[in-house]
Write an enzyme that holds these catalytic residues in place. Structure first.
Site, mmCIF file in Angstrom:
data_model
loop_
_atom_site.group_PDB
_atom_site.id
_atom_site.type_symbol
_atom_site.label_atom_id
_atom_site.label_comp_id
_atom_site.label_asym_id
_atom_site.label_seq_id
_atom_site.Cartn_x
_atom_site.Cartn_y
_atom_site.Cartn_z
ATOM 1 N N ASP A 191 24.917 -20.806 14.733
ATOM 2 C CA ASP A 191 24.436 -19.602 14.046
ATOM 3 C C ASP A 191 25.240 -19.410 12.767
ATOM 4 O O ASP A 191 25.931 -20.319 12.314
ATOM 5 C CB ASP A 191 24.478 -18.372 14.972
ATOM 6 C CG ASP A 191 25.898 -17.942 15.348
ATOM 7 O OD1 ASP A 191 26.876 -18.567 14.874
ATOM 8 O OD2 ASP A 191 26.032 -16.965 16.115
ATOM 9 N N ASP A 227 25.536 -11.302 20.972
ATOM 10 C CA ASP A 227 26.502 -11.798 19.987
ATOM 11 C C ASP A 227 26.656 -10.801 18.832
ATOM 12 O O ASP A 227 25.703 -10.096 18.496
ATOM 13 C CB ASP A 227 26.040 -13.145 19.416
ATOM 14 C CG ASP A 227 26.159 -14.280 20.435
ATOM 15 O OD1 ASP A 227 26.984 -14.171 21.345
ATOM 16 O OD2 ASP A 227 25.406 -15.267 20.289
ATOM 17 N N ARG A 246 20.666 -19.568 20.337
ATOM 18 C CA ARG A 246 21.359 -20.448 19.373
ATOM 19 C C ARG A 246 21.166 -21.914 19.750
ATOM 20 O O ARG A 246 20.934 -22.767 18.885
ATOM 21 C CB ARG A 246 22.860 -20.129 19.349
ATOM 22 C CG ARG A 246 23.195 -18.839 18.632
ATOM 23 C CD ARG A 246 24.697 -18.641 18.556
ATOM 24 N NE ARG A 246 25.279 -18.241 19.810
ATOM 25 C CZ ARG A 246 26.520 -18.561 20.218
ATOM 26 N NH1 ARG A 246 27.279 -19.318 19.459
ATOM 27 N NH2 ARG A 246 26.983 -18.126 21.358
ATOM 28 N N TYR A 303 13.186 -11.839 22.618
ATOM 29 C CA TYR A 303 13.903 -11.866 21.336
ATOM 30 C C TYR A 303 12.934 -12.173 20.203
ATOM 31 O O TYR A 303 11.947 -12.887 20.393
ATOM 32 C CB TYR A 303 14.970 -12.965 21.325
ATOM 33 C CG TYR A 303 16.073 -12.813 22.334
ATOM 34 C CD1 TYR A 303 17.261 -12.153 22.006
ATOM 35 C CD2 TYR A 303 15.959 -13.355 23.621
ATOM 36 C CE1 TYR A 303 18.292 -12.022 22.921
ATOM 37 C CE2 TYR A 303 16.977 -13.227 24.546
ATOM 38 C CZ TYR A 303 18.141 -12.565 24.198
ATOM 39 O OH TYR A 303 19.151 -12.433 25.118
#
Length: 231
Positions: A95, A53, A187, A81
């Site tokens: 987000d 993203d 997310r 992540y």
């Protein structure tokens, strides 16, 4: 690394550290444009192995030439992540892309509860992708429906989370590390984590650190790649 027209066409796996606010498409385009200009090519295959993203940073694998055939295999690799979940509010995009739409109490949440709650997300879970995502339904991206204010039915998908570790708590911000399968939306994990704690939450920062055996520590920015290519 010395890049030649021949080895670019034969195929390279480029490890790119995607900057904040850049789309994955922008990063690919920057690299493709630089390669075409350097070697005076009319066309060259360049593609990425898994979108990040715009509000996320970190590892983006970009393949050139014949190595674009490796993309499906690379996309299937385990991802790692690090990031930050902010408790006490929700956003429609899960987000920072959209504004806060609801706020929730957090005073009832202890550090022990936060750490314990991660265990309920380990293993194979059903996850609903965010409405603000690039997934397609009826030939249209979900975020297009979302931006038009249209409701659309989204089906849950099975994903696997092997590690969900809280690395630091600075209420309302929770710093974490996640190792997960292809198709996992961090997310959505943030959103669901907030609900699980009888509150709300959204993803306020995200960085992809690993894809399979590839590490962001070995990656360079798109601008650095262009400089290397031109030197």
């Amino acid at each position: 690394m010395v890049y030649t027209e021949e080895n670019i066409k034969n195929g390279h796996v480029l490890l790119i550290d995607k900057p904040l606010t850049w789309s994955s498409f922008q990063a690919v385009n920057k690299i493709k444009w630089a390669i075409k200009k350097k070697f005076n090519l009319k066309k060259i295959k360049v593609g990425h192995a898994g979108t990040l993203d715009p509000l996320a940073t970190g590892l983006l694998i970009i393949c050139t030439g014949k190595f674009t055939k490796k993309i499906p295999e690379l996309q299937g690799q385990i991802k790692e992540y690090t990031g930050t979940i902010t408790l006490g509010a929700t956003r429609p995009s899960y987000d920072m892309e959209t504004e806060i739409d609801k706020t929730f109490p957090t005073a009832h949440i202890s550090e022990e509860q936060i750490k314990k709650a991660t265990q309920d997300f380990i293993g194979e879970i059903d996850q609903l992708p965010p409405v603000f995502s690039a997934l397609k339904k009826d030939g249209k991206r979900l975020y297009e429906f979302a931006r038009e204010g249209k409701e659309v039915e989204i089906k849950p998908r099975k994903v696997t989370i092997s590690t969900f570790e809280i690395t630091q708590i600075e209420m309302p911000n929770i710093h974490f590390k996640v190792i997960c399968s292809k198709g996992t939306y961090i997310r959505s994990l943030a959103h669901d984590f907030g609900k699980h704690l009888n509150s709300g939450a959204y993803l306020s920062a995200l960085r992809r650190t690993k894809i399979g055996n590839f590490n962001v520590n070995n990656a360079i920015s798109p601008d650095a790649f262009v400089t290397t290519l031109q030197s």
